[in-house]
Write a protein that holds these residues in place. Structure first.
Motif, short mmCIF file in Angstrom:
data_model
loop_
_atom_site.label_atom_id
_atom_site.label_comp_id
_atom_site.label_asym_id
_atom_site.label_seq_id
_atom_site.Cartn_x
_atom_site.Cartn_y
_atom_site.Cartn_z
N ALA A 187 0.82 -1.21 0.00
CA ALA A 187 0.00 0.00 0.00
C ALA A 187 0.85 1.26 0.00
O ALA A 187 0.49 2.26 -0.62
N ALA A 188 2.00 1.20 0.70
CA ALA A 188 2.78 2.42 0.90
C ALA A 188 4.27 2.10 1.04
O ALA A 188 4.65 0.98 1.38
N VAL A 245 7.28 -0.95 8.39
CA VAL A 245 7.08 -0.09 9.55
C VAL A 245 5.58 0.03 9.84
O VAL A 245 4.74 -0.17 8.95
N ASP A 246 5.26 0.35 11.09
CA ASP A 246 3.86 0.53 11.48
C ASP A 246 3.34 1.91 11.10
O ASP A 246 2.14 2.11 10.92
N TRP A 247 4.25 2.87 11.00
CA TRP A 247 3.90 4.22 10.56
C TRP A 247 5.18 4.88 10.07
O TRP A 247 6.28 4.40 10.34
N ALA A 248 5.02 5.96 9.35
CA ALA A 248 6.19 6.66 8.80
C ALA A 248 5.92 8.15 8.69
O ALA A 248 4.77 8.58 8.56
N LEU A 298 -3.60 2.75 9.07
CA LEU A 298 -3.33 2.05 7.80
C LEU A 298 -2.92 0.61 8.05
O LEU A 298 -3.47 -0.33 7.45
N THR A 299 -1.95 0.41 8.94
CA THR A 299 -1.46 -0.96 9.19
C THR A 299 -2.46 -1.79 10.00
O THR A 299 -2.50 -3.01 9.86
N TYR A 342 -2.98 -2.99 5.74
CA TYR A 342 -2.17 -2.45 4.65
C TYR A 342 -0.71 -2.42 5.10
O TYR A 342 -0.43 -2.22 6.28
N SER A 343 0.20 -2.60 4.17
CA SER A 343 1.62 -2.64 4.53
C SER A 343 2.34 -1.35 4.12
O SER A 343 2.02 -0.75 3.10
#
Length: 199
Positions: free
Chosen positions: A50-51, A88-91, A128-129, A133-134
């Motif tokens: 996804a990202a 990562v769980d967030w960025a 998102l995660t 979504y990855s």
């Protein structure tokens, strides 16, 4: 002009964008010459993702305060996520690309944050995660971030306050995110305060 909240600004950009992939960067950053191509090629190679989260490097002259804050690491750790783990769980949205469908599926950025800036990217990534979504690390995609927000005691204190405010909101919204503890930025500034008081 336009929305005041940074999340609302990004949502507005997403509303008028025509492409299938959104690429986010901060307005004061510069990029590696191949930055755009690297993100695009990554999505082509991994259509299931996804990202992608790129690497963020501090670029520019650092003051003594800026060097101390950078070495302490609390404010800049997220810049280096792409170097540490495959996903990562967030960025940080200073260097993040995401498919349009995934962005809209989770409702974009939450505009109810208590401040106009800080933390909205953390909340976005967690949601998102959580929806399976990855976010894949892409350290080859490099963004250069100026150190202006950490180069003086005043700007560092402001950043620390805003991060703490956002962290409190994030803890309430995502209680499983972290164990309650004294934030590292607070420890940093308490240490500085003690040094100044007894010097």
């Amino acid at each position: 002009e336009g929305p005041h909240n940074v999340g609302a600004k990004r949502n507005h950009g997403a509303e008028i964008a025509t492409g299938s992939i959104f690429l986010f960067i901060d307005s004061d950053c510069s990029v590696h010459p191949d930055w755009l191509k690297i993100h695009r090629d990554a999505h082509d190679r991994h259509p299931e993702a996804a990202a992608f989260a790129g690497l963020i490097e501090l670029a520019g002259e650092r003051s003594f305060v800026g060097e101390a804050v950078e070495r302490q690491g609390s404010f800049t750790a997220a810049f280096r996520f792409a170097n540490w783990t495959p996903t990562v769980d967030w960025a940080s949205t200073a260097n993040l690309s995401i498919k349009k469908d995934a962005f809209h599926a989770i409702g974009g950025f939450d505009t109810s944050m208590p401040d106009i800036i800080y933390g909205e990217d953390v909340d976005f990534g967690i949601r998102l995660t959580k929806d399976n979504y990855s976010i894949i690390s892409l350290p080859q995609a490099i963004v250069y971030h100026p150190p202006n927000t950490i180069n003086s005691l005043k700007t560092s204190f402001v950043k620390s306050f805003r991060c703490g405010k956002a962290d409190t909101w994030l803890q309430r919204r995502h209680p499983g995110r972290r164990h309650p503890a004294l934030p590292e930025p607070v420890l940093l500034f308490l240490t500085w305060g003690i040094v100044v008081a007894f010097s």
